[in-house]
Each structure stands twice: as C-alpha cells, then as structure tokens.
Design a protein around this motif. Structure first.
Motif: not given
Length: 220
Positions: A144-157
C-alpha cells in the motif's frame, strides 16, 4: 523535532518514546489506553485516539515533524490479520490532511514468506507458518505504501526476531530487502534488541537514503 509515536504502549514503542525523549525530541504518544503508558516527562504528551480513523488521528498529527509507528496486532486462528492495512490507510489519510509527509513504520524480516528459503529450519517450518497471517498483512501494508503513498516520505524498517532488551551500541547492518544477508547469502543472525530497533528508527528521521524504501536491519 516534534515526533508522534503510534504503538507507544508496546514493548518497542515504549523504548522508542524513552529514546526520543533522551535525544531531546518533543513526543506525542497516541494510544488506545493512556494508563498503560507510565512514562512521565515534560516533553511527552499522551493522547487517546482511534488508529483506524483518519478523523480521530488528524487533530493529533497537526504540526508534527514525523509519524513513527511501532503498531503490532494479535494473531487470530480463525480470521486474517487486517490491522496493518486498516491502520496505515487511516494514518496516510490523516498525514495528508495534516500536511505531514515523514513516516517511519516497523514491520519484520520475511514479510514475503518465500524469501525465508535460506533461513534456519526452525524459522522456515515453525516460526513462519505460525506468524504467516501477520507477515501477509505486513506485506499488504508495505505494498500500500509503495503503490498508493508516493506523495509521502515513508520508510519501512524490517527487523528480525525481537528481544526484550535495551539498545546495545552494536554496529547496525542494513540491506534493502527482506533480511540482511552475509557474503554467502545466508541471513546474518535471527534477532535484534527492541532498543536497537528504536535507535535505528530514530536515526532515520533526518536521513534521506531510505525514503520510499523498506530496509532490513540487524546488529553485529
């Protein structure tokens, strides 16, 4: 910085709160049961909210520099795990409304269970089947983060098995993948202290090299 921490009453979350305060950050802990978080500090505010409701979260997200999530959800024998995807959708919507872009969230090694082929027999045939439903929902959250949240600066640990212990000061090894391999491709170890995970998550706040990526970590 102003940090909002989700999952602050969990074992990793409490260490994250303590370390963030030690580093001088101003912390807001969003919890379901405030009485479960016994830490007291002038720079800590504990608030109650529904992690599955963007409307409930957005007022607390306002004016924060980063959102950090150590959320975890219980296994169910009779139903699938959905907490990771349901909460991340609410979190992402609330972030957009509050105009916060930085997110650091914790999942696990082997969120795609087939990537555990080089792991030990016990992990492949005992642990992975036991927690498969959790891993599947973590993977769905990452997608979901990869496909739908490209406007956010996310990191998964992605840490391996978690030990209930403070940070060790050991060297942190990282890898963009589902585990941290050695030169032979075999996973390096199988566990890390919760304190070291919290320490690594905090190190990412102003670090741009893992933006919009999932990073596996371990210590040695």
């Amino acid at each position: 910085m102003k940090l909002l921490i989700l999952g602050a009453t969990g074992q990793t979350g409490q260490l994250l709160v303590r370390q963030a305060l030690e580093q001088g950050h101003v912390v807001k802990a969003v919890v379901r049961t405030p009485s479960k978080l016994t830490i007291q500090h002038d720079n800590l505010k504990v608030v109650k909210a529904n992690i599955f409701s963007a409307e409930s979260l957005v007022e607390h997200f306002n004016e924060q520099d980063a959102i950090m999530s150590c959320l975890g959800f219980p296994l169910s024998i009779f139903s699938d795990v959905t907490g990771y995807t349901e909460s991340i959708e609410a979190i992402a919507h609330a972030m957009r409304e509050a105009k916060v872009t930085r997110l650091i969230a914790m999942t696990s090694w082997y969120t795609k269970p087939e990537t555990a082929q080089e792991a030990s027999w016990t992990i492949r045939w005992v642990l992975i089947p036991l927690i498969r439903k959790l891993l599947i929902n973590m993977d769905e959250m990452e997608n979901y983060l990869s496909n739908d949240c490209q406007d956010l600066r996310w990191t998964v640990v992605r840490p391996p098995g978690l030990q209930n212990a403070p940070k060790t000061g050991k060297e942190i090894l990282t890898h963009e993948g589902y585990f941290v391999p050695g030169p032979d491709g075999i996973p390096i170890g199988n566990s890390v202290t919760r304190g070291d995970v919290a320490h690594f998550m905090l190190s990412l706040i102003e670090e741009d090299s893992w933006i919009k990526k999932a990073v596996a970590m371990i210590t040695r």
